[in-house]
Every structure is written in structure tokens, then in C-alpha cells.
Design a protein around this motif. Structure first.
Motif, PDB file in Angstrom:
ATOM      1  N   SER A  80       0.984  -1.091  -0.028  1.00 10.21           N
ATOM      2  CA  SER A  80       0.001   0.103   0.068  1.00 10.21           C
ATOM      3  C   SER A  80       0.751   1.103   0.100  1.00 10.21           C
ATOM      4  O   SER A  80       1.386   1.662   1.022  1.00 10.21           O
ATOM      5  CB  SER A  80      -1.016  -0.191   1.275  1.00 10.21           C
ATOM      6  N   MET A  81       1.285   1.869  -1.274  1.00  7.08           N
ATOM      7  CA  MET A  81       1.918   2.885  -1.478  1.00  7.08           C
ATOM      8  C   MET A  81       1.536   4.037  -0.688  1.00  7.08           C
ATOM      9  O   MET A  81       2.324   4.993   0.050  1.00  7.08           O
ATOM     10  CB  MET A  81       2.223   3.343  -3.100  1.00  7.08           C
ATOM     11  N   LYS A  82       0.334   4.220  -0.658  1.00  8.07           N
ATOM     12  CA  LYS A  82      -0.269   5.590   0.136  1.00  8.07           C
ATOM     13  C   LYS A  82      -0.113   5.414   1.512  1.00  8.07           C
ATOM     14  O   LYS A  82      -0.413   6.470   2.198  1.00  8.07           O
ATOM     15  CB  LYS A  82      -1.768   5.473  -0.096  1.00  8.07           C
ATOM     16  N   ASP A  83       0.310   4.358   2.427  1.00 11.30           N
ATOM     17  CA  ASP A  83       0.508   4.248   3.440  1.00 11.30           C
ATOM     18  C   ASP A  83       2.116   4.585   3.834  1.00 11.30           C
ATOM     19  O   ASP A  83       2.524   4.752   5.181  1.00 11.30           O
ATOM     20  CB  ASP A  83       0.221   2.583   4.250  1.00 11.30           C
ATOM     21  N   ILE A  84       2.714   4.976   2.790  1.00 15.52           N
ATOM     22  CA  ILE A  84       4.180   5.546   3.183  1.00 15.52           C
ATOM     23  C   ILE A  84       4.248   7.047   3.600  1.00 15.52           C
ATOM     24  O   ILE A  84       3.633   7.704   2.899  1.00 15.52           O
ATOM     25  CB  ILE A  84       4.940   5.351   1.883  1.00 15.52           C
ATOM     26  N   ARG A  85       4.579   7.235   4.791  1.00 16.27           N
ATOM     27  CA  ARG A  85       4.412   8.402   5.481  1.00 16.27           C
ATOM     28  C   ARG A  85       5.832   9.459   5.224  1.00 16.27           C
ATOM     29  O   ARG A  85       5.600  10.672   5.252  1.00 16.27           O
ATOM     30  CB  ARG A  85       4.419   8.309   6.980  1.00 16.27           C
ATOM     31  N   ALA A  86       6.876   8.480   4.780  1.00 10.93           N
ATOM     32  CA  ALA A  86       8.149   9.514   4.643  1.00 10.93           C
ATOM     33  C   ALA A  86       9.175   8.556   3.813  1.00 10.93           C
ATOM     34  O   ALA A  86       9.003   7.374   3.948  1.00 10.93           O
ATOM     35  CB  ALA A  86       8.597   9.921   6.186  1.00 10.93           C
ATOM     36  N   ILE A  87      10.092   9.406   3.107  1.00  8.47           N
ATOM     37  CA  ILE A  87      11.098   8.595   2.394  1.00  8.47           C
ATOM     38  C   ILE A  87      12.585   9.199   2.802  1.00  8.47           C
ATOM     39  O   ILE A  87      12.524  10.480   3.127  1.00  8.47           O
ATOM     40  CB  ILE A  87      10.814   8.868   0.984  1.00  8.47           C
ATOM     41  N   SER A  88      13.514   8.414   2.927  1.00  4.16           N
ATOM     42  CA  SER A  88      14.971   8.917   2.893  1.00  4.16           C
ATOM     43  C   SER A  88      15.680   7.964   2.272  1.00  4.16           C
ATOM     44  O   SER A  88      15.051   6.838   1.647  1.00  4.16           O
ATOM     45  CB  SER A  88      15.672   9.077   4.074  1.00  4.16           C
ATOM     46  N   GLY A  89      17.057   8.199   1.966  1.00  2.38           N
ATOM     47  CA  GLY A  89      17.764   7.132   1.058  1.00  2.38           C
ATOM     48  C   GLY A  89      19.330   7.188   1.473  1.00  2.38           C
ATOM     49  O   GLY A  89      19.720   8.040   2.140  1.00  2.38           O
ATOM     50  N   ALA A  90      20.243   6.385   0.688  1.00  2.00           N
ATOM     51  CA  ALA A  90      21.576   6.433   0.717  1.00  2.00           C
ATOM     52  C   ALA A  90      22.101   6.316  -0.757  1.00  2.00           C
ATOM     53  O   ALA A  90      21.363   5.820  -1.584  1.00  2.00           O
ATOM     54  CB  ALA A  90      22.153   5.404   1.371  1.00  2.00           C
ATOM     55  N   GLY A  91      23.370   6.865  -0.999  1.00  2.00           N
ATOM     56  CA  GLY A  91      23.987   6.894  -2.230  1.00  2.00           C
ATOM     57  C   GLY A  91      25.270   6.254  -2.080  1.00  2.00           C
ATOM     58  O   GLY A  91      25.928   6.623  -0.951  1.00  2.00           O
TER      59      GLY A  91
END
Ligand code: XUL
Length: 515
Positions: A80-91
């Protein structure tokens, strides 16, 4: 449901991982492998072909194609993509992306009916991106070091290093002054991918920013002398630098096409190693981490900033605050694969026959395997260096001895060259080769430490998801790590191995010094 998405834009792939902190479950993940999934970009291992073996560059547009595809695949898992509340990441650390003045408008106006790569292509002022595997900037390193002096290391955390972004920027300025001139923003891989998500230029975080030879770790700002020694007008081209816990911006409406909610917070991205520090549950000092991937890395949170007297290791920002130390070995998986293939055996051989022979190092048979220029210790001319009996040096020994010696060379180098960081009673291992019982036992013996395995498929992406949850829902890192990165087993040092190992490490320390 409150889910958090972590992304990892690494050397060979882009990965996505969604966590549910309430249940302690990874609810979905997806992967795009550059070689397998995006062959049109001509980067089978994430690196463009180049006649100069010291030059290693990649294709930023391929990373964007991978971002589109990894999110599409994530949505296709049914999460359920709509339940994703925030995003972060790494490179992947140190790599840099060069954008022109059109980039502001292009990032702000992303059109969901077109791909990211197509739309962002006109914003590039340099088509390729130098990455961490590059070692072509020795001349630039010497120039920067001469101009700044020894405080380059004590203030930025590292002496001038070939793969670091500052020397790479200097080389670009020297070889393509016009391209440098029309560059309006220089991003790290982490801040570039984050910028795409928020539709505007994102800051660089302290963790990844410290891998540039440009950030003064004592003031937390770009260092004027390092900037001046690197290229003219550089401050204006760099994004500001901020703590990794800061919000970068709101998710661009472009990503609604994957079911994500536009406007959700995107937390600053960081480097893959700082992100892994969080992802493996080592944000607090006391635990060292060995990551056995494309490169092998040894890192740990630091109680106080301390630099490597040998000049090989680095200090980066710890995304949880404070600092972390890191040393990086470029020949990690490459050397293991080469010796495996040369001996015509499979990985099981590393756990069985290779561990049953007496220690070659203890018998004075040593090998340091550099198939590509090495970072730690700095070795620009590749080659396998052997020391010991005639039969050993000429390769007339059984496969088990060759493999055991290669592994001993890798792990003893790691112990010898990480001494400045400290001694650790517990080490966590992650990455592909951490599945090998033989390798993990050797690490336990060489470090005389308990080695914990953790069942984290991708610690850098997981670190991103955990950082998003920490920043937005104020869930501290320790309980998150207890849920997502708990140890699955412990390997103790072999009883009585201490003296044999000490002799082996001494022999390798001398051998490395002679290089
Ligand atoms: C660290 C380094 C590598 C890359 C790999 O300094 O160069 O570990 O971060 O992606």
C-alpha cells in the motif's frame, strides 16, 4: 498503517525497502540491477567502459531510469504505497553529478507522463559522473594537499583521496573549464537523488559531505581554503550542508504515478556507509561493522573525532549525530571472486577445505591481492603481491591454501589498518560474503572478537527507512534497530587461536609497510 520507504542508489543497483515499525516487518522491497535491467546504458557493473583503468565513471541518467523502475516494481508488489509516510535514502559515496542552470526549472516541473531520465537529461552539465572507484586524480590530490597543508586531514577528516569529490571536481575544472563554468550545482549521488524526489536542489548531509575533502568537520561548513584549492567559485555551486535528520523537502507530485502521496516529507539522504551504520544498529559507539560488498568497509560510530595517523582511513558524519570512522578496501569481493574462479571451486569451498588447512600466514606465506588499484593501503599499480616459500610465490600450492591465504590477507589487512579506530569486543558483519561461515570465523579469529550476523538484506536502504521513521515519527534508532537489525547468530574466536593470529597480523603489518 504508517510505513517508511528507504532507497539505496548503489554502485550496481538501486534498491527500495518499506518498513512497518509497528509490526517490526519489512513489508516490501524491490531492486533494479543496472547490468541486467538497464543494459542500454552500457554500465554492466555500474561503470562506463574507459580505456584508462584509473578512470571510473557512471551514468546519472541510468540512476534516474532505475529510480523510476524501482518504484514501479515496488508498487507492483502490491504494497500500500499510500501508507508510506516519509522517505529517505543513501547513495554510493563520493560520486558527483553536475547540473546546469536549467536544473531548477526542470526539477520543479517534472511531468509524470515522461520519464525522469528524459526530462533531466538537458539539466546535466556533464554527461558522466565520476564514482568512488575512480583513482585518476593523484595530481589533483597533491595540488590540494600542497595548498591546504596537514589541516586538510585534521579538519576535513581525510587527507586528499583520489575518489573523494573535491579532487574529482578539480580534475573536471582542469580538463573541461567550460563545462565547469556552466555548472550551476554539484551534487553527491545522495543529494542528487534526493533533489529529484523533492523537485528542487537538496542540501548535502554531514555524513556524505565529509567524503568530499571539502567539509570542515569542526565548523560544520564548507572549508574556504579547501574550496579555493579545488576550483574557483565552488561555494556557489555546492548545496548547503545540514544534519542528516533534517527534512529536505516535500515529495514532488511526479511520484503520485507510483501511488505515493505528494507532499510527504523526504528526509536528507546520506552516504551508503553512514546509512548502513544506522541500518545495522551501530549508531552508538562500541560496535564495529564490517560490510563485505563490492568494496569491503570497516566502520564504527566514534565517541570523539580522531583521524588515521596512516592517512588511509576517514571520518564521516554519523547520521545519528557525532562522527564515524571508515576504511574502505576496493578489492573486497573482486579478489574473492578472482581466486574462487582461478581455483575452479564454489563458495562452499571457502567454508570447508580452505578453513581446514593450517594458516599459510603463520607459516610465512602471505598474499595481498590487488586486482584493481587499492584504496587501503593506497596501491595504484594493481597486482597480486606474494611473500613466502618459492612454491607459494609461484602458485604451486593447493587451492585451499591459495584461498585461505587470500582471505587471511584481506582480514589481517583490515585488522592492521583499522587499529587506529580501536579494539572491539563485538563486530557486526553484513553484505553478501557475510553468509560464508569460513569468512566469518576468520574475522572472529583475526579480530579476537564475537562476530554477529544480522539478517538485513540491504542495510543502506534499511538505514534510509529507519532514518525516515526516526525523523517523522520520532522513533529512536535503538528500538528500530532491535526490531529490524537484531543479531541472528554469534561466532566466537577459535579457542587458542590468539598467538597464531598475532604472528600472522605482525607479518602482514610488515608486508603492508613495505608496500
Ligand atoms: C567509502 C566508499 C565505498 C562506497 C561504496 O568511502 O568509497 O564504500 O561508498 O558505495
Amino acid at each position: 498503517m504508517d510505513y517508511y520507504l528507504g532507497l539505496d542508489s548503489s554502485t550496481q543497483s538501486v534498491k527500495a525497502l518499506v518498513i512497518d515499525p509497528a509490526s517490526g516487518k519489512i513489508v516490501a522491497s524491490s531492486l533494479v540491477n543496472f547490468g541486467k535491467d538497464l543494459p542500454a546504458y552500457g554500465c554492466p557493473e555500474g561503470v562506463l567502459a574507459n580505456p584508462d583503468p584509473l578512470v571510473k565513471q557512471s551514468a546519472p541518467l541510468m540512476w534516474l531510469a532505475a529510480l523510476d523502475l524501482v518504484l514501479q516494481r515496488l508498487q507492483q508488489t502490491g504494497v500500500s504505497m499510500k501508507d508510506i509516510r516519509a522517505i529517505s535514502g543513501a547513495g554510493q559515496q563520493h560520486g558527483s553529478v553536475y547540473l546546469n542552470a536549467k536544473s531548477d526549472g526542470i526539477l520543479a516541473g517534472l511531468n509524470p507522463t515522461r520519464s525522469l531520465a528524459d526530462q533531466i537529461a538537458p539539466a546535466l552539465s556533464r554527461q558522466s559522473a565520476p564514482i568512488w572507484m575512480d583513482s585518476s586524480t593523484s595530481a589533483e590530490c597533491r595540488e590540494i594537499e600542497t595548498a591546504v597543508g596537514p589541516r586538510l586531514q585534521t579538519d576535513t577528516g581525510s587527507p586528499a583521496i583520489e575518489r573523494f569529490t573535491g579532487p574529482q571536481i578539480r580534475r573536471f575544472f582542469k580538463t573541461d573549464a567550460a563545462g565547469y563554468d556552466c555548472t550551476h550545482r554539484i551534487h553527491l549521488v545522495s543529494s542528487f537523488m534526493c533533489s529529484v524526489l523533492i523537485g528542487k536542489h537538496a542540501p548535502i548531509d554531514f555524513g556524505d559531505g565529509a567524503g568530499m575533502n571539502l567539509l570542515n568537520l569542526k565548523t560544520g561548513d564548507w572549508d574556504d581554503a579547501a574550496l579555493a584549492a579545488t576550483a574557483p567559485g565552488l561555494r556557489a555551486k555546492l548545496p548547503p550542508v545540514r544534519p542528516a535528520t533534517d527534512k529536505a523537502g516535500d515529495l514532488s507530485p511526479y511520484f503520485a504515478k507510483y501511488g505515493l502521496t505528494p507532499g510527504i516529507p523526504v528526509i536528507l539522504w546520506t552516504g551508503d556507509n553512514p546509512s548502513s551504520l544506522i541500518g545495522v544498529g551501530a549508531a552508538e559507539p562500541g560496535l564495529a561493522v564490517i560490510s563485505l560488498g563490492t568494496s569491503d568497509t570497516f566502520f564504527a560510530a566514534m565517541p570523539a573525532m580522531k583521524t588515521d595517523p596512516n592517512g588511509c582511513g576517514h571520518v564521516f558524519g554519523n547520521p545519528a549525530g557525532g562522527f564515524m570512522s571508515l576504511i574502505c578496501f576496493k578489492n573486497g569481493s573482486l579478489a574473492r571472486e578472482r581466486v574462487k574462479d582461478a581455483c575452479g571451486v564454489d563458495w562452499d569451498f571457502f567454508d570447508g577445505p580452505a578453513m581446514e588447512v593450517p594458516s599459510p600466514g603463520d607459516e610465512g606465506n602471505l598474499v595481498l591481492s590487488y586486482y584493481v588499484p587499492e584504496i587501503t593501503p593506497p596501491v595504484l599499480t594493481p597486482g597480486v603481491r606474494r611473500r613466502g616459500s618459492k612454491a607459494f610465490c609461484e602458485g604451486h600450492v593447493p587451492a585451499a591454501v591459495k584461498i585461505r591465504a587470500t582471505l587471511e590477507g584481506q582480514v589481517c589487512s583490515m585488522r592492521a589498518l583499522s587499529q587506529w579506530i580501536g579494539d572491539f569486543k563485538t563486530i557486526r558483519v553484513t553484505g553478501g560474503a557475510s553468509r560464508s561461515n569460513g569468512i566469518v570465523q576468520l574475522i572472529a579469529d583475526v579480530f579476537q572478537a564475537d562476530v554477529q550476523r544480522i539478517a538485513v538484506p540491504d542495510s543502506a536502504a534499511l538505514g534510509g527507512a529507519m532514518r525516515a521513521a526516526q525523523a517523522v515519527a520520532a522513533i529512536p534508532f535503538t528500538p528500530l534497530a532491535d526490531k529490524f537489525a537484531s543479531a541472528t547468530g554469534v561466532v566466537h574466536p577459535t579457542p587458542g587461536s590468539q598467538d597464531r593470529i598475532a604472528r600472522c597480523i605482525n607479518a602482514y603489518t610488515k608486508f603492508i609497510r613495505e608496500l
